[in-house]
Design a protein around this motif. Structure first.
Motif, PDB file in Angstrom:
ATOM      1  N   GLN A   1       0.813  -1.215   0.000  1.00 42.09           N
ATOM      2  CA  GLN A   1       0.000   0.000   0.000  1.00 42.09           C
ATOM      3  C   GLN A   1       0.850   1.270   0.000  1.00 42.09           C
ATOM      4  OE1 GLN A   1      -3.089   0.057   2.964  1.00 42.09           O
ATOM      5  NE2 GLN A   1      -3.763  -2.047   2.513  1.00 42.09           N
ATOM      6  N   ASP A   2       1.981   1.247   0.654  1.00 45.02           N
ATOM      7  CA  ASP A   2       2.785   2.467   0.730  1.00 45.02           C
ATOM      8  C   ASP A   2       3.468   2.809  -0.594  1.00 45.02           C
ATOM      9  OD1 ASP A   2       4.655   0.459   0.632  1.00 45.02           O
ATOM     10  OD2 ASP A   2       5.711   1.031   2.455  1.00 45.02           O
ATOM     11  N   GLN A   3       3.289   1.959  -1.616  1.00 46.76           N
ATOM     12  CA  GLN A   3       3.824   2.274  -2.939  1.00 46.76           C
ATOM     13  C   GLN A   3       2.777   2.938  -3.828  1.00 46.76           C
ATOM     14  OE1 GLN A   3       6.610  -1.753  -3.156  1.00 46.76           O
ATOM     15  NE2 GLN A   3       5.893  -0.843  -5.067  1.00 46.76           N
ATOM     16  N   VAL A   4       1.573   3.119  -3.317  1.00 43.58           N
ATOM     17  CA  VAL A   4       0.487   3.699  -4.113  1.00 43.58           C
ATOM     18  C   VAL A   4       0.153   5.087  -3.596  1.00 43.58           C
ATOM     19  CG1 VAL A   4      -1.905   3.459  -4.869  1.00 43.58           C
ATOM     20  CG2 VAL A   4      -0.475   1.422  -4.598  1.00 43.58           C
ATOM     21  N   MET A   5       0.203   6.086  -4.493  1.00 39.76           N
ATOM     22  CA  MET A   5      -0.217   7.454  -4.167  1.00 39.76           C
ATOM     23  C   MET A   5      -1.676   7.606  -4.593  1.00 39.76           C
ATOM     24  SD  MET A   5       3.091   9.509  -5.611  1.00 39.76           S
ATOM     25  CE  MET A   5       4.700   8.702  -5.634  1.00 39.76           C
ATOM     26  N   TRP A   6      -2.549   7.723  -3.622  1.00 35.33           N
ATOM     27  CA  TRP A   6      -3.989   7.780  -3.889  1.00 35.33           C
ATOM     28  C   TRP A   6      -4.411   9.235  -4.072  1.00 35.33           C
ATOM     29  CZ3 TRP A   6      -7.455   4.043  -4.961  1.00 35.33           C
ATOM     30  CH2 TRP A   6      -8.808   4.397  -4.954  1.00 35.33           C
ATOM     31  N   THR A   7      -4.933   9.566  -5.266  1.00 39.18           N
ATOM     32  CA  THR A   7      -5.255  10.964  -5.558  1.00 39.18           C
ATOM     33  C   THR A   7      -6.738  11.330  -5.509  1.00 39.18           C
ATOM     34  OG1 THR A   7      -5.327  10.521  -7.946  1.00 39.18           O
ATOM     35  CG2 THR A   7      -3.198  11.175  -7.008  1.00 39.18           C
ATOM     36  N   PRO A   8      -7.703  10.412  -5.761  1.00 39.24           N
ATOM     37  CA  PRO A   8      -9.106  10.853  -5.792  1.00 39.24           C
ATOM     38  C   PRO A   8      -9.560  11.420  -4.445  1.00 39.24           C
ATOM     39  CG  PRO A   8      -8.871   8.677  -6.792  1.00 39.24           C
ATOM     40  CD  PRO A   8      -7.575   8.989  -6.126  1.00 39.24           C
ATOM     41  N   ASP A   9     -10.253  12.557  -4.479  1.00 32.12           N
ATOM     42  CA  ASP A   9     -10.787  13.159  -3.258  1.00 32.12           C
ATOM     43  C   ASP A   9     -12.105  12.527  -2.842  1.00 32.12           C
ATOM     44  OD1 ASP A   9      -8.851  15.031  -2.498  1.00 32.12           O
ATOM     45  OD2 ASP A   9      -9.512  16.451  -4.023  1.00 32.12           O
TER      46      ASP A   9
ATOM     47  N   MET B   1     -13.311   7.264   3.662  1.00 33.86           N
ATOM     48  CA  MET B   1     -13.560   5.821   3.622  1.00 33.86           C
ATOM     49  C   MET B   1     -12.317   5.075   3.152  1.00 33.86           C
ATOM     50  SD  MET B   1     -14.086   3.212   1.210  1.00 33.86           S
ATOM     51  CE  MET B   1     -14.604   4.106  -0.246  1.00 33.86           C
ATOM     52  N   VAL B   2     -11.635   5.632   2.132  1.00 32.02           N
ATOM     53  CA  VAL B   2     -10.437   4.986   1.604  1.00 32.02           C
ATOM     54  C   VAL B   2      -9.353   4.937   2.669  1.00 32.02           C
ATOM     55  CG1 VAL B   2      -8.578   5.180  -0.097  1.00 32.02           C
ATOM     56  CG2 VAL B   2     -10.946   5.628  -0.782  1.00 32.02           C
ATOM     57  N   ARG B   3      -9.206   6.006   3.436  1.00 33.12           N
ATOM     58  CA  ARG B   3      -8.167   6.055   4.468  1.00 33.12           C
ATOM     59  C   ARG B   3      -8.438   5.036   5.573  1.00 33.12           C
ATOM     60  NH1 ARG B   3      -7.644  11.258   4.735  1.00 33.12           N
ATOM     61  NH2 ARG B   3      -9.284  11.577   6.273  1.00 33.12           N
ATOM     62  N   GLN B   4      -9.702   4.811   5.890  1.00 34.62           N
ATOM     63  CA  GLN B   4     -10.029   3.817   6.916  1.00 34.62           C
ATOM     64  C   GLN B   4      -9.829   2.399   6.403  1.00 34.62           C
ATOM     65  OE1 GLN B   4     -14.013   4.605   8.204  1.00 34.62           O
ATOM     66  NE2 GLN B   4     -13.472   6.470   9.327  1.00 34.62           N
ATOM     67  N   THR B   5     -10.125   2.184   5.099  1.00 35.15           N
ATOM     68  CA  THR B   5     -10.022   0.838   4.529  1.00 35.15           C
ATOM     69  C   THR B   5      -8.572   0.459   4.243  1.00 35.15           C
ATOM     70  OG1 THR B   5     -12.189   1.147   3.494  1.00 35.15           O
ATOM     71  CG2 THR B   5     -10.812  -0.651   2.660  1.00 35.15           C
ATOM     72  N   ALA B   6      -7.811   1.402   3.738  1.00 36.16           N
ATOM     73  CA  ALA B   6      -6.411   1.121   3.368  1.00 36.16           C
ATOM     74  C   ALA B   6      -5.538   2.226   3.954  1.00 36.16           C
ATOM     75  CB  ALA B   6      -6.269   1.044   1.849  1.00 36.16           C
ATOM     76  N   ARG B   7      -5.145   2.044   5.199  1.00 33.69           N
ATOM     77  CA  ARG B   7      -4.401   3.083   5.912  1.00 33.69           C
ATOM     78  C   ARG B   7      -2.988   3.280   5.368  1.00 33.69           C
ATOM     79  NH1 ARG B   7      -7.016   4.663  10.464  1.00 33.69           N
ATOM     80  NH2 ARG B   7      -8.753   3.348  11.165  1.00 33.69           N
ATOM     81  N   GLY B   8      -2.479   2.302   4.627  1.00 33.54           N
ATOM     82  CA  GLY B   8      -1.105   2.406   4.163  1.00 33.54           C
ATOM     83  C   GLY B   8      -0.927   3.226   2.896  1.00 33.54           C
ATOM     84  N   LEU B   9      -2.029   3.542   2.216  1.00 35.47           N
ATOM     85  CA  LEU B   9      -1.911   4.315   0.972  1.00 35.47           C
ATOM     86  C   LEU B   9      -1.380   5.718   1.258  1.00 35.47           C
ATOM     87  CD1 LEU B   9      -5.281   3.425  -0.825  1.00 35.47           C
ATOM     88  CD2 LEU B   9      -3.030   2.420  -1.207  1.00 35.47           C
ATOM     89  N   GLN B  10      -0.571   6.227   0.341  1.00 31.07           N
ATOM     90  CA  GLN B  10      -0.058   7.597   0.468  1.00 31.07           C
ATOM     91  C   GLN B  10      -1.121   8.565  -0.059  1.00 31.07           C
ATOM     92  OE1 GLN B  10       4.113   8.322  -0.631  1.00 31.07           O
ATOM     93  NE2 GLN B  10       4.249   6.153  -1.193  1.00 31.07           N
ATOM     94  N   GLN B  11      -1.802   9.223   0.876  1.00 32.71           N
ATOM     95  CA  GLN B  11      -2.863  10.139   0.482  1.00 32.71           C
ATOM     96  C   GLN B  11      -2.257  11.358  -0.222  1.00 32.71           C
ATOM     97  OE1 GLN B  11      -6.105   9.505   0.651  1.00 32.71           O
ATOM     98  NE2 GLN B  11      -5.610   7.473   1.506  1.00 32.71           N
ATOM     99  N   THR B  12      -2.675  11.553  -1.467  1.00 26.88           N
ATOM    100  CA  THR B  12      -2.084  12.583  -2.329  1.00 26.88           C
ATOM    101  C   THR B  12      -3.184  13.476  -2.876  1.00 26.88           C
ATOM    102  OG1 THR B  12      -0.375  10.994  -2.980  1.00 26.88           O
ATOM    103  CG2 THR B  12      -0.606  12.972  -4.333  1.00 26.88           C
ATOM    104  N   SER B  13      -2.945  14.779  -2.851  1.00 30.03           N
ATOM    105  CA  SER B  13      -3.916  15.736  -3.372  1.00 30.03           C
ATOM    106  C   SER B  13      -3.381  16.370  -4.652  1.00 30.03           C
ATOM    107  CB  SER B  13      -4.206  16.834  -2.341  1.00 30.03           C
ATOM    108  OG  SER B  13      -5.051  17.826  -2.905  1.00 30.03           O
TER     109      SER B  13
END
Length: 566
Positions: A388-396, A401-413
């Protein structure tokens, strides 16, 4: 003893004939005139200077906009529906216009230098008018359709400012010979003072201009941050068809740190890679499904998408003029590419231990996944096996919900937010266009531990500027080009720049003073020397202080072409 020099006289006459002939079609000596230039011709000279200045700015704009040529062509495609390299006719016409107007400018300065009346031929007036109107139309068109690209001008000035300053000082210093000659020959003191005041004001302004020049690359080299990492936007789209597995493999070969793609949802819920809303530009849909070529890409199921060829268009259109440099093996491979799914990209990134960032487009209303598009994409990410820490998640959308389901994703704006807003939303990464963050804002983000990525950075000069600014990573369509930039294009300490600046100004000042002294020395010597050393025409000329400029200039011309020398 008198010595005739017919060859030198002939050469001078030939040069003057060419000067007046090309500019005003006055090839014969009797057609030339030393009368003062009319107000109408003065106006045309001002129009010529304005056109030359505008073309310089226009040429500079397109030179620096090279970083975004592909973006420009894509804008044009969205408006016209047809793909072509629109920069070619613009660059060709701009180069031709600038060369033509520059020639006229040189000829005009030559007329002033030898005291000839300016009389621009009517064909040249038409040409100047056409160049001026064409450039103005181009500026207006860019302002209406691509206005954000003007932001590249202040950015590029930070990269070129020190060198443009030196070039401007050299050009204005060279004009000192022309100005000094006019001052020496002028009969009215008021004109002499006005000309000197204008010239010296411009020169002084240039000497002090570096006080306003700022650049991230004016810094202590020891303070340079590590080289920014490069993310391959759509892989390496200059070397292979964009958003295909071949393109991503090419990007990995050029040592990118991550892969970036554009993701769309298929009709049956398969996220796949596609930049455009339709499939016309990057697939052979016109051949396979001719009746559906204008349909939204999301309205195709995965089976139909997989049946399309996603590579032959690249070989046919050659969007980056790189196909000729490809090996035969790569051409065959490119011609056999298919539409790539998000899962395939994630698996490739997992195997190669690279990060992934993707721009997810919501499908249109009426699509089966219109409400579940985020969940469907997240499920593919979680099932792909990539950490998960290799994925930069961009959708707002549904970020909580995404942060609770997959806490390891790199939240990106992808929206420019303040540091406080980013912290409140739990976002640790920011991805912006390169013109959306100033050097000061970059430092503020870095100080708050916000990992910043700027896109799309394709030219070495822009990459160097962002490197000096401290940007940790960039997204690029040209990783193969940026790989060849191991150090900023230029980097110097403020003290070094101050030394160059002051030395340039002092050398220029010395040359200007020398030119003015030299010009006036000869004039004083000509006026004060004993008349016995001159022929009758020279005696009449030296006594003609109060006579009209026309008479004086005619006698000067007689001296120039008399062919006599003591």
């Amino acid at each position: 003893m008198v010595k005739h020099q017919p060859l030198q006289v002939y050469e001078k006459q030939l040069c003057l004939s060419c000067l007046t002939g090309i500019y005003g079609c006055r090839w014969k000596r009797y057609q030339r005139s030393h009368d003062n230039t009319t107000k109408w011709e003065c106006l045309w000279t001002l129009i010529l200077v304005a056109t030359f200045s505008l073309l310089l700015v226009w040429s500079y704009f397109w030179w620096e906009a090279h970083n975004d040529y592909n973006e420009f062509n894509w804008f044009r495609y969205n408006r016209s529906g047809e793909w072509s390299d629109g920069t070619v006719p613009i660059l060709a016409s701009t180069a031709a216009g600038l060369a033509y107007i520059t020639l006229l400018m040189i000829l005009a300065l030559g007329h002033i230098a030898v005291g000839q009346q300016l009389n621009l031929h009517w064909l040249h007036k038409i040409g100047v008018t056409a160049a001026l109107l064409t450039t103005l139309i181009g500026v207006i068109s860019v302002n209406q359709t691509w206005s954000e690209e003007w932001d590249i001008v202040p950015i590029s000035l930070q990269a070129t400012g020190p060198f443009l300053h030196i070039g401007a000082v050299v050009a204005v210093t060279a004009l000192a010979w022309l100005v000094a000659g006019q001052v020496a020959r002028a009969e009215k003191t008021s004109f002499q003072l006005a000309l000197l005041l204008v010239y010296l004001s411009v020169l002084l302004g240039l000497y002090l201009l570096p006080l306003t020049i700022t650049s991230p690359c004016l810094m202590d080299p020891s303070s340079l941050k590590p080289r920014p990492t490069v993310i391959g936007h759509q892989g390496a789209p200059m070397l292979a068809p964009e958003n295909t597995l071949m393109s991503f493999h090419k990007a990995l070969q050029h040592k990118v740190s991550g892969l970036e793609a554009d993701v769309t949802m298929s009709l049956d819920g398969v996220p796949f890679l596609m930049h455009d809303r339709t499939l016309r530009r990057t697939t052979d849909i016109a051949t396979v499904f001719p009746d559906r070529q204008f349909d939204d890409a999301s309205m195709f199921n995965w089976t139909d998408l997989r049946a399309l060829n996603a590579g032959r268009w690249f070989l046919t259109n050659d969007p980056f003029w790189t196909v000729q440099g490809m090996t035969q093996k790569d051409r065959v491979r490119a011609g056999n590419q298919t539409v790539c799914s998000l899962e395939e990209l994630l698996q490739l990134a997992a195997r190669s231990n690279h990060s992934v960032v993707f721009n997810l487009r919501r499908p249109p209303k009426g699509h089966p996944c219109y409400y579940s598009w985020v969940n469907d994409t997240l499920e593919v990410v979680l099932q792909s096996g990539i950490p998960q820490d290799q994925v930069m998640w961009t959708p707002d959308w549904d970020r909580g919900m995404v942060r609770q389901t997959a806490r390891g994703l790199q939240q990106t704006s992808e929206e420019k937010l303040s540091v406080e807003e980013l912290q409140q939303r739990g976002i640790t990464r920011l991805k912006l266009r390169y013109n959306q963050a100033s050097a000061q804002e970059i430092q503020e983000y870095l100080a708050s531990n916000v990992n910043l990525t700027l896109s799309s950075v394709n030219d070495p000069w822009l990459f160097s500027m962002l490197w000096c600014s401290g940007v940790p990573s960039v997204s690029s369509d040209a990783p193969q080009i940026l790989r060849k930039v191991p150090y900023p294009v230029w980097l110097m300490s403020p003290n070094e720049y101050h030394l160059i600046w002051i030395a340039t100004d002092l050398i220029s000042l010395a040359i200007v003073i020398g030119i003015f002294v030299f010009q006036n020395y000869h004039m004083i010597r000509w006026r004060l020397s004993g008349m016995q050393r001159y022929n009758p025409e020279q005696i009449m000329l030296s006594a003609a202080v109060r006579r009209s400029s026309r008479d004086v200039n005619i006698m000067k011309e007689k001296l120039i072409f008399s062919g006599h020398q003591l």
